[in-house]
Design a protein around this motif. Structure first.
Motif, PDB file in Angstrom:
ATOM      1  N   TYR A   1     -25.559  22.170  15.648  1.00 23.31           N
ATOM      2  CA  TYR A   1     -24.753  21.349  16.390  1.00 23.31           C
ATOM      3  C   TYR A   1     -23.758  21.900  17.429  1.00 23.31           C
ATOM      4  O   TYR A   1     -23.566  23.260  17.374  1.00 23.31           O
ATOM      5  CB  TYR A   1     -23.580  20.587  15.319  1.00 23.31           C
ATOM      6  CG  TYR A   1     -23.015  21.521  14.448  1.00 23.31           C
ATOM      7  CD1 TYR A   1     -21.608  22.146  15.102  1.00 23.31           C
ATOM      8  CD2 TYR A   1     -23.236  22.115  13.226  1.00 23.31           C
ATOM      9  CE1 TYR A   1     -20.553  22.926  14.345  1.00 23.31           C
ATOM     10  CE2 TYR A   1     -22.458  22.911  12.550  1.00 23.31           C
ATOM     11  CZ  TYR A   1     -21.162  23.269  13.071  1.00 23.31           C
ATOM     12  OH  TYR A   1     -20.552  24.294  12.353  1.00 23.31           O
ATOM     13  N   HIS A   2     -23.305  21.132  18.301  1.00 21.25           N
ATOM     14  CA  HIS A   2     -22.162  21.725  19.172  1.00 21.25           C
ATOM     15  C   HIS A   2     -21.017  21.143  18.980  1.00 21.25           C
ATOM     16  O   HIS A   2     -20.735  20.137  18.487  1.00 21.25           O
ATOM     17  CB  HIS A   2     -22.687  21.289  20.566  1.00 21.25           C
ATOM     18  CG  HIS A   2     -24.026  21.784  21.036  1.00 21.25           C
ATOM     19  ND1 HIS A   2     -24.510  22.834  21.643  1.00 21.25           N
ATOM     20  CD2 HIS A   2     -25.357  21.029  20.800  1.00 21.25           C
ATOM     21  CE1 HIS A   2     -25.900  22.945  21.889  1.00 21.25           C
ATOM     22  NE2 HIS A   2     -26.221  21.767  21.347  1.00 21.25           N
ATOM     23  N   LYS A   3     -20.025  22.048  19.069  1.00 22.14           N
ATOM     24  CA  LYS A   3     -18.613  21.964  18.689  1.00 22.14           C
ATOM     25  C   LYS A   3     -17.771  21.768  20.073  1.00 22.14           C
ATOM     26  O   LYS A   3     -17.618  22.703  20.971  1.00 22.14           O
ATOM     27  CB  LYS A   3     -17.837  22.695  17.923  1.00 22.14           C
ATOM     28  CG  LYS A   3     -16.522  22.698  17.402  1.00 22.14           C
ATOM     29  CD  LYS A   3     -15.965  23.513  16.333  1.00 22.14           C
ATOM     30  CE  LYS A   3     -14.525  23.085  16.030  1.00 22.14           C
ATOM     31  NZ  LYS A   3     -14.113  24.332  15.046  1.00 22.14           N
ATOM     32  N   LEU A   4     -17.121  20.372  20.422  1.00 30.34           N
ATOM     33  CA  LEU A   4     -16.752  20.097  21.530  1.00 30.34           C
ATOM     34  C   LEU A   4     -15.448  19.495  21.308  1.00 30.34           C
ATOM     35  O   LEU A   4     -15.144  18.927  20.426  1.00 30.34           O
ATOM     36  CB  LEU A   4     -17.599  18.886  22.378  1.00 30.34           C
ATOM     37  CG  LEU A   4     -19.082  19.091  22.341  1.00 30.34           C
ATOM     38  CD1 LEU A   4     -19.900  18.092  22.859  1.00 30.34           C
ATOM     39  CD2 LEU A   4     -19.480  20.227  23.360  1.00 30.34           C
ATOM     40  N   GLY A   5     -14.470  19.830  22.361  1.00 25.59           N
ATOM     41  CA  GLY A   5     -13.218  19.400  22.320  1.00 25.59           C
ATOM     42  C   GLY A   5     -12.439  20.107  21.191  1.00 25.59           C
ATOM     43  O   GLY A   5     -12.985  21.130  20.387  1.00 25.59           O
ATOM     44  N   HIS A   6     -11.061  19.772  21.172  1.00 20.97           N
ATOM     45  CA  HIS A   6     -10.291  20.255  20.199  1.00 20.97           C
ATOM     46  C   HIS A   6      -9.100  19.460  19.590  1.00 20.97           C
ATOM     47  O   HIS A   6      -8.001  20.088  19.235  1.00 20.97           O
ATOM     48  CB  HIS A   6      -9.376  21.417  20.911  1.00 20.97           C
ATOM     49  CG  HIS A   6      -8.728  21.110  22.369  1.00 20.97           C
ATOM     50  ND1 HIS A   6      -8.968  21.104  23.509  1.00 20.97           N
ATOM     51  CD2 HIS A   6      -7.453  20.559  22.152  1.00 20.97           C
ATOM     52  CE1 HIS A   6      -8.506  20.491  24.260  1.00 20.97           C
ATOM     53  NE2 HIS A   6      -7.229  20.390  23.708  1.00 20.97           N
TER      54      HIS A   6
ATOM     55  N   TYR B   1     -18.316  16.988  16.835  1.00 26.23           N
ATOM     56  CA  TYR B   1     -19.631  17.775  16.304  1.00 26.23           C
ATOM     57  C   TYR B   1     -20.788  16.982  16.883  1.00 26.23           C
ATOM     58  O   TYR B   1     -21.011  16.085  16.098  1.00 26.23           O
ATOM     59  CB  TYR B   1     -19.806  17.986  14.605  1.00 26.23           C
ATOM     60  CG  TYR B   1     -18.349  19.046  14.491  1.00 26.23           C
ATOM     61  CD1 TYR B   1     -18.530  20.336  14.379  1.00 26.23           C
ATOM     62  CD2 TYR B   1     -17.166  18.142  13.801  1.00 26.23           C
ATOM     63  CE1 TYR B   1     -17.441  21.062  13.791  1.00 26.23           C
ATOM     64  CE2 TYR B   1     -15.987  19.291  13.424  1.00 26.23           C
ATOM     65  CZ  TYR B   1     -16.454  20.563  13.320  1.00 26.23           C
ATOM     66  OH  TYR B   1     -15.190  21.486  12.982  1.00 26.23           O
ATOM     67  N   ALA B   2     -21.208  17.478  17.777  1.00 23.14           N
ATOM     68  CA  ALA B   2     -22.535  16.671  18.329  1.00 23.14           C
ATOM     69  C   ALA B   2     -23.791  17.465  17.927  1.00 23.14           C
ATOM     70  O   ALA B   2     -24.181  18.619  18.324  1.00 23.14           O
ATOM     71  CB  ALA B   2     -22.590  16.952  19.899  1.00 23.14           C
ATOM     72  N   PHE B   3     -24.253  16.838  16.836  1.00 25.52           N
ATOM     73  CA  PHE B   3     -25.431  17.483  16.182  1.00 25.52           C
ATOM     74  C   PHE B   3     -26.949  17.385  17.208  1.00 25.52           C
ATOM     75  O   PHE B   3     -27.096  16.278  17.955  1.00 25.52           O
ATOM     76  CB  PHE B   3     -25.942  16.559  14.821  1.00 25.52           C
ATOM     77  CG  PHE B   3     -24.799  16.643  13.909  1.00 25.52           C
ATOM     78  CD1 PHE B   3     -25.303  17.778  12.894  1.00 25.52           C
ATOM     79  CD2 PHE B   3     -23.570  16.112  13.740  1.00 25.52           C
ATOM     80  CE1 PHE B   3     -24.408  17.868  11.759  1.00 25.52           C
ATOM     81  CE2 PHE B   3     -22.698  16.436  12.941  1.00 25.52           C
ATOM     82  CZ  PHE B   3     -23.041  17.304  11.705  1.00 25.52           C
ATOM     83  N   ASN B   4     -27.681  18.381  16.760  1.00 28.51           N
ATOM     84  CA  ASN B   4     -28.849  18.321  17.238  1.00 28.51           C
ATOM     85  C   ASN B   4     -29.949  17.694  16.132  1.00 28.51           C
ATOM     86  O   ASN B   4     -29.959  18.460  15.351  1.00 28.51           O
ATOM     87  CB  ASN B   4     -29.593  19.600  17.650  1.00 28.51           C
ATOM     88  CG  ASN B   4     -28.699  20.217  19.083  1.00 28.51           C
ATOM     89  OD1 ASN B   4     -28.286  19.352  19.751  1.00 28.51           O
ATOM     90  ND2 ASN B   4     -29.032  21.564  19.292  1.00 28.51           N
ATOM     91  N   LEU B   5     -30.411  16.642  16.579  1.00 30.99           N
ATOM     92  CA  LEU B   5     -31.326  15.821  15.213  1.00 30.99           C
ATOM     93  C   LEU B   5     -32.473  16.458  15.183  1.00 30.99           C
ATOM     94  O   LEU B   5     -32.928  17.365  15.928  1.00 30.99           O
ATOM     95  CB  LEU B   5     -31.237  14.518  15.519  1.00 30.99           C
ATOM     96  CG  LEU B   5     -29.840  13.854  15.746  1.00 30.99           C
ATOM     97  CD1 LEU B   5     -30.092  12.133  16.021  1.00 30.99           C
ATOM     98  CD2 LEU B   5     -29.129  13.728  14.241  1.00 30.99           C
TER      99      LEU B   5
END
Length: 258
Positions: free
Chosen positions: A5-10, A43-47
């Motif tokens: 996953y990619h963690k974006l924002g705070h 949390y933008a997952f890579n499916l």
């Protein structure tokens, strides 16, 4: 088992985000970081079979497998409550998350979601062994596949935009393999939409169904089983086509924090 996953924002709120076919977490939800990064940690997952999660080799992704993945993820990250967003194919994973963790979710943003109903082409390609064999063969013989797609367009089962979209996501052998694996592996993710809605109401989850007025890929009839259940204010129609709908949704979600 873990998904990349990619963690974006705070931001102080948590958003789990699930992308569409042929995308990854960043390519789909990067605009969310720009518009929602102060409100959410995303949390933008890579499916499965996408991005850095391509190494996961499953013939069938069941609801129980998905529930274990999310259970482990929230435990490892000390997450008690979260919102979810699912775009297109990611709608199936958003719906599965509602079923598995209704007590943890506050808002669910279903963006031109898959999984509310089942297109006839998907049904024929995945539900039966013969159909899956034909689907696999067609992914290896793309010229024949596109001839069939054009034939389906001519009898009204596919529209021009969907055929163009299909050509784009299937223009390389690698992409065709991703689509084949995804379509067939995700077939267990089917939903009784009235039951999902009832579960959401019992747990005070707000489901927002977000569609694009100019979206040629998603017919409104495909989401009618859900749209007819939701309050009017949770049926959101944006002035957008399919490709810009996630970005426009981020702008709209900001209005909830005003």
């Amino acid at each position: 088992m873990r998904l990349h996953y990619h963690k974006l924002g705070h931001g102080p709120n948590i958003l789990l985000a699930f992308h569409g076919i042929g995308q990854d977490g960043v390519s789909c939800f990067k605009t969310f970081e720009e518009t929602l990064g102060q409100h959410y940690t995303i949390y933008a997952f890579n499916l499965f079979f996408h991005g850095k999660s391509t190494g996961i080799n499953l013939d069938s992704v069941t609801k129980s497998i998905w529930a274990e993945i999310i259970k482990d993820f929230v435990a490892e990250n000390n997450i008690t409550h979260f919102d979810i967003a699912g775009f297109s194919m990611g709608g199936r994973f958003a719906l599965a998350t509602i079923e598995a963790f209704p007590e943890k979710i506050q808002n669910a943003f279903l963006i031109a979601p898959d999984g509310v109903s089942e297109h006839a082409v998907y049904f024929l390609a995945t539900r039966f062994q013969l159909g899956r064999r034909l689907f696999k063969w067609s992914m290896r013989h793309s010229n024949t596949f596109f001839k069939v797609a054009n034939a389906l367009k001519s009898i009204g089962l596919l529209n021009d935009s969907l055929v163009r979209f299909t050509r784009n996501v299937l223009d390389t052998p690698e992409k065709r393999q991703t689509v084949y694996k995804s379509w067939t592996a995700f077939r267990p993710l089917r939903f009784n939409i009235p039951a999902v809605y009832k579960l959401a109401k019992e747990n005070n989850i707000r489901i927002f169904l977000i569609t694009g007025r100019f979206d040629k890929l998603l017919k409104m009839g495909a989401v009618k089983p859900l749209s007819r259940l939701l309050p009017e204010k949770q049926n959101v129609i944006l002035k957008s086509g399919h490709s810009q709908l996630v970005a426009q949704t981020g702008v709209w979600i900001c209005t909830l924090f005003e």
